[in-house]
Design a protein around this motif. Sequence first.
Motif, PDB file in Angstrom:
ATOM      1  N   THR A 303     -36.269  23.818  35.619  1.00 59.09           N
ATOM      2  CA  THR A 303     -37.351  24.262  36.708  1.00 59.09           C
ATOM      3  C   THR A 303     -36.866  25.639  37.425  1.00 59.09           C
ATOM      4  N   ARG A 305     -36.848  27.211  40.723  1.00 65.40           N
ATOM      5  CA  ARG A 305     -37.387  27.062  42.391  1.00 65.40           C
ATOM      6  C   ARG A 305     -37.590  28.311  42.756  1.00 65.40           C
ATOM      7  N   PHE A 316     -37.914  25.921  49.876  1.00 60.77           N
ATOM      8  CA  PHE A 316     -38.213  25.725  48.540  1.00 60.77           C
ATOM      9  C   PHE A 316     -40.137  25.538  48.400  1.00 60.77           C
ATOM     10  N   PHE A 319     -42.009  24.805  42.795  1.00 60.71           N
ATOM     11  CA  PHE A 319     -41.252  24.606  41.773  1.00 60.71           C
ATOM     12  C   PHE A 319     -41.862  24.728  40.467  1.00 60.71           C
ATOM     13  N   LYS A 321     -42.406  24.751  36.603  1.00 60.37           N
ATOM     14  CA  LYS A 321     -41.783  23.941  35.607  1.00 60.37           C
ATOM     15  C   LYS A 321     -41.569  24.842  34.035  1.00 60.37           C
ATOM     16  N   HIS A 406     -45.249  21.578  42.577  1.00 54.06           N
ATOM     17  CA  HIS A 406     -44.769  21.436  41.214  1.00 54.06           C
ATOM     18  C   HIS A 406     -45.655  21.889  40.469  1.00 54.06           C
TER      19      HIS A 406
END
Length: 540
Positions: A303, A305, A316, A319, A321, A406
Motif C-alpha cells: 500500500t 500511505r 494518514f 491508503f 492499494k 482505502h
Amino acid sequence: MGGAPQSDNPLFRSSLVARLPYDVLALCLRLLDIKDLIKCRKVCSELLTLIDTDVQLRYKVELYASMMVDGPPSTLPPGTRLERLLESQRRWHALEGVPAAVVELPTWVQSPHRLEYHPDLKLAVEGTVLALWIRSRWTVIRFYQLSSPSRGIAFAEWTVHVRQPHSKDEDGDEGEAELVDFGIDPYQDVLVSMERRGEHLNALDLVIRHLSDGRLHSSAFSPKLVFYTYNVNFAVAKHIAIFDSLLAVHLQFDWGLSYLGIWDWKQGLTIMEMKIHSMKGFTFLSKRFLLLLEMTLPYAAVTLRVLDLDSKKDPFVLFLKLPEMSGPNIGIHADLYRVSIQASRHFGSSGVLAGDTAPFSTSQDDRLIVVTLALHDMDAFVLCMMASQVLEFVLANLNRTGNHRHVPFMVWAPQRTRLLPVDRSSLDTGSRGKAMCVHGTKLILVQKDKLVLYDFNQRSIKREIAQMNESNELHNSLVLVPNGVSGYMSFKQIVSTTLPCRVITAPAFEGADRTHVYLGEDCMVLVPFGRNGSIEVVSF
C-alpha cells in the motif's frame, strides 16, 4: 521578425491583432504565459508559424515541452540556448551520450585486472554531483561535479570532511562523530550528514553543511539537529531526503520497526516523528504530502500511505492499494518480497561550483515516482506514476473518511500508472548499488545486455501525439496502448495500466559482471563491475 512572410489569409489579416507588424506581434506573444502561448499555436497556421520561427518564442515552448526552465541572463543568446536544448533532447531520445569523464576509484576497491564491487561503497548522483564514500574506511566524502557540454558546466572534484569533534558530553568526554549516512541537494548547496556521537547509542546528529565546501550551512536555523530513538547499533539508515526546507530520515531496525523523522531545517522545527511497522520506504509527493510504501505480512499486501504533514490528529489521509501478488506459498515467502520506492530527491541545478550560470535546468513542475515489486523467485515489476497526477487525485479525495480512505488499485491507478515487467537481476544488485535509477521524468534500467530508458515526460509525449494527428506518423519509441499483466507468478487479477511513455534502448557494457547505473540531470554514470576500467560518465 520584420522579414517574416506576410499571410495571404484574408480572415487572419482582417483581424485587429493580425494587422500588427510581425515584430510587434512577436513582442506581444513573448509577454504571454507559456500555457496561453501554446494555445495561440492552435489558433491558426499563421500564429503557429510565427511562434515556431521566432527564436525566443520557440525557446520558451521547447523549455516547457522538455520540462526545463530558463537560466539567468548571460552572454548566451536565445538562439544558442535553443540549439543546446534541442541537441540535448535529441541525445536523450536516441540515448547517444558523449563521454564526459572517467572517475578513478581508490586502488583498494580494484584488483589488478578488474573493478570489484565492495559492499561498503556508496555512490550517489544528485543533479550534477557524484558523491563517493567508503563506509568505515573514509572520514571524508569525495564529490565530483559532472561536466555538461550542453549547459557549460566544467568537471571538478573536491572533498568534504564530515568527521569532526563534538563538544563535551554529560560525562565530560569529548570524542569524534562516526558518519552513518548522508544526503545531498546540489540545488540548495546542502550536505546532510548523519553522525553518531561516541558511545551515545540512542542519539543521532544531523549536521547541515554547505555541499560546496563543508562549512556549516548559513541558511540552517541550527546547523545540527539531534534526535533520539532506539539503540542505533540495530538500525540501518534507509533514506535521507531533502525537499526544499524539509528534511526527512528513515531508519529501519532489525525487528522490522521503522522510524520516520521530518524537520524544517531552515526554521529549526520538528514537523513530525513516528514509528511505523512494515514501512519499506518513502518519497515526497509535495511539500505537504509524503508517500509511504508499506508491506503487511503474511500476504505481502502493498500500500502507498499518503501522509499529510498539515494534519496532526490523523495524518494518514489515504491508503492507495497496489496490485495483489499471486504465487506459490506467498505467505511463507513474504519476507523475501523486494519492494522499494524511488523518485528525484531535488530539483535542477547548474552545479554547486559553477554558480547559477547554466542556460537551462530541470523544472520543478513534475517528477516520476517508481515502485518496485518482486517476490522470491517470481516475476518482477516496476510501477511508474507521475507525482502531479497522484497529487491531483489526493487533493480531490481528501474528504474521504473511514474505510473509504482505502482506495483499490483499479480506482486510482489505471490511467495514472504504467506497470512494466523487468528482469529480476535489475533489482538484485546489492544494498549500495543499483541497476535502476530515477531522475526527473526518466527511469533507466540495466536489463541483461542492454540499457533501457523510459521517459514519462507527458508534455513531450502529448506534443508528439498532436503532431502525429497532423502527419499520421508516430515515433516508434512511444508506448501509448494499455498493457495488461496477469499470471500465476505475478498478480491475482489482470492489471491494466495506460500511462504513456517513451522507450529507448542501447547496448550495455560487454564483459561486465554487473553494471550499476545512475542518472543525473543531464548525464548517466555507469559503473561496470567485473570489467577493466573505472566509473564512466556520459553527458547528454
